[in-house]
Write an enzyme that holds these catalytic residues in place. Structure first.
Site, PDB file in Angstrom:
ATOM      1  N   SER A 146      83.759  82.456  58.362  1.00  0.00           N
ATOM      2  CA  SER A 146      84.490  81.210  58.186  1.00  0.00           C
ATOM      3  C   SER A 146      85.841  81.464  57.504  1.00  0.00           C
ATOM      4  CB  SER A 146      83.604  80.226  57.416  1.00  0.00           C
ATOM      5  OG  SER A 146      84.106  78.921  57.547  1.00  0.00           O
ATOM      6  N   ASP A 222      77.747  74.913  65.905  1.00  0.00           N
ATOM      7  CA  ASP A 222      78.455  74.877  64.612  1.00  0.00           C
ATOM      8  C   ASP A 222      79.102  73.512  64.437  1.00  0.00           C
ATOM      9  OD1 ASP A 222      80.443  75.287  62.565  1.00  0.00           O
ATOM     10  OD2 ASP A 222      80.401  77.441  62.977  1.00  0.00           O
ATOM     11  N   HIS A 254      76.538  76.933  61.517  1.00  0.00           N
ATOM     12  CA  HIS A 254      77.528  77.638  60.692  1.00  0.00           C
ATOM     13  C   HIS A 254      76.878  78.421  59.541  1.00  0.00           C
ATOM     14  CE1 HIS A 254      81.734  78.240  59.663  1.00  0.00           C
ATOM     15  NE2 HIS A 254      81.539  77.866  58.412  1.00  0.00           N
TER      16      HIS A 254
HETATM   17  N1  LIG Z   1      79.795  72.455  51.502  1.00  0.00           N
HETATM   18  C1  LIG Z   1      80.502  72.212  52.713  1.00  0.00           C
HETATM   19  C2  LIG Z   1      80.283  73.295  53.704  1.00  0.00           C
HETATM   20  C3  LIG Z   1      80.755  74.596  53.210  1.00  0.00           C
HETATM   21  C4  LIG Z   1      80.192  75.712  54.033  1.00  0.00           C
HETATM   22  O1  LIG Z   1      79.575  75.539  55.082  1.00  0.00           O
HETATM   23  N2  LIG Z   1      80.412  76.889  53.525  1.00  0.00           N
HETATM   24  C5  LIG Z   1      79.976  78.054  54.244  1.00  0.00           C
HETATM   25  C6  LIG Z   1      81.180  78.933  54.464  1.00  0.00           C
HETATM   26  S1  LIG Z   1      82.507  78.008  55.210  1.00  0.00           S
HETATM   27  C7  LIG Z   1      78.975  78.835  53.419  1.00  0.00           C
HETATM   28  O2  LIG Z   1      78.766  79.985  53.660  1.00  0.00           O
HETATM   29  N3  LIG Z   1      78.353  78.187  52.431  1.00  0.00           N
HETATM   30  C8  LIG Z   1      77.514  78.839  51.471  1.00  0.00           C
HETATM   31  C9  LIG Z   1      76.152  79.249  51.947  1.00  0.00           C
HETATM   32  O3  LIG Z   1      75.702  78.812  53.026  1.00  0.00           O
HETATM   33  O4  LIG Z   1      75.509  80.065  51.248  1.00  0.00           O
HETATM   34  C10 LIG Z   1      80.076  70.901  53.299  1.00  0.00           C
HETATM   35  O5  LIG Z   1      79.189  70.309  52.752  1.00  0.00           O
HETATM   36  O6  LIG Z   1      80.660  70.482  54.312  1.00  0.00           O
END
Ligand SMILES: N[C@@H](CCC(=O)N[C@@H](CS)C(=O)NCC(=O)O)C(=O)O
Length: 275
Positions: A146, A222, A254
């Protein structure tokens, strides 16, 4: 450098470390996996840049990379995604400020004093890792998820002599046309959009490309597809005649369940180009 923890893992060691960073003017935490091969000989390094909201820990615990890195004799480095601390600028929204450094050097207030993640990831941390671990300075691959996929692609295309291989999982692929990009670049870099193009993988791909095949995986389930804009980068790869693959993976979202599903392919991709 302070050792926070070290655990035996797949015959090697998974460590977490802390150091005082000059680039970001604060303490930074990062994780390194060293395979058993490094006890005999210096090993290539695969840099893994994480996405929004992540620390050094998310990919370390959820990307399932260590077993494959052990098999292929690669070190893994997991940097944090921003400077952190109570005295450091932040924002209420998850996609700006701490946890959302976007791998740029901020020039604007209030971010500039600490948000120097480009320099941190490309200069300061590589020098520290080369000093402290048995790694080959001339064999670096870079990948990420991402926001980290955006970082991996833009860093590799800007510093092609430093990185022999690049890949990405669901990268932010055309940030100058996306709310995952425009918002952060205007905050960190200012309103002059000519300073943004150096951080857009689709533009860099169209203008420069990369010297070895690029591997990108993107889940078709995604929920951030509108923000990631894989089509722009896929089109730029086609226009450039870039070697590599942009694989659209049916049904994957995602999350790290997607990342861990394709990690073996990415490690093999890097190992083949780095060894
Ligand atoms: N928190 C955000 C999404 C953020 C998100 O998806 N982050 C990804 C990277 S872009 C991630 O790896 N999050 C941490 C995880 O899954 O451990 C939302 O609620 O929309």
């Amino acid at each position: 450098m302070e050792i926070i923890s070290e655990n035996k893992c797949f015959g090697g060691a998974q460590g977490v470390y802390k150091h005082a960073s000059n680039a970001t003017q604060c303490d930074m935490t990062f994780a390194v996996f060293m395979p058993a091969q490094a006890k005999q000989t210096p090993v290539p390094v695969l840099w893994y840049l994480s996405g929004l909201t992540c620390t050094h820990e998310n990919a370390m615990t959820k990307a399932f990379a260590q077993g494959f890195a052990a098999e292929h004799g690669l070190a893994l480095v997991f940097p944090d995604t921003s400077p952190r601390g109570d005295d450091i600028a932040n924002h209420d929204e998850y996609d700006l400020g701490q946890g959302a450094g976007f791998y740029v050097n901020a020039t604007q207030k209030p971010w500039a004093p600490h948000f120097q993640m480009w320099d941190y990831v490309t200069d300061e941390l590589p020098a520290l890792v080369a000093n402290e671990f048995n790694v080959r300075g001339d064999a670096n691959g870079i990948t990420g998820h991402s926001m980290g996929g955006h970082g991996a692609l833009t860093i590799a295309m800007t510093l092609p002599d430093r990185y022999q291989s690049v890949s990405a999982f669901a990268p932010i692929a055309n940030p100058t046309t996306s709310d995952w990009g425009r918002k952060q670049f205007s905050a960190y870099l200012g309103d002059d959009e000519t300073t943004w193009v150096a951080h857009d993988a689709s533009i860099l791909m169209r203008d420069h490309g990369f010297h070895s095949p690029v591997l990108i995986d993107q889940g078709l389930g995604d929920n951030f597809l509108d923000l990631l804009k894989p089509q722009s980068l896929n089109d730029a790869m086609a226009a450039r005649g870039q070697a590599g693959e942009y694989r659209m993976q049916d049904g994957y979202d995602h999350s790290y369940y997607f990342v861990q599903s394709f990690m073996e392919d990415h490690i093999k991709h890097h190992a083949a180009l780095l060894s």
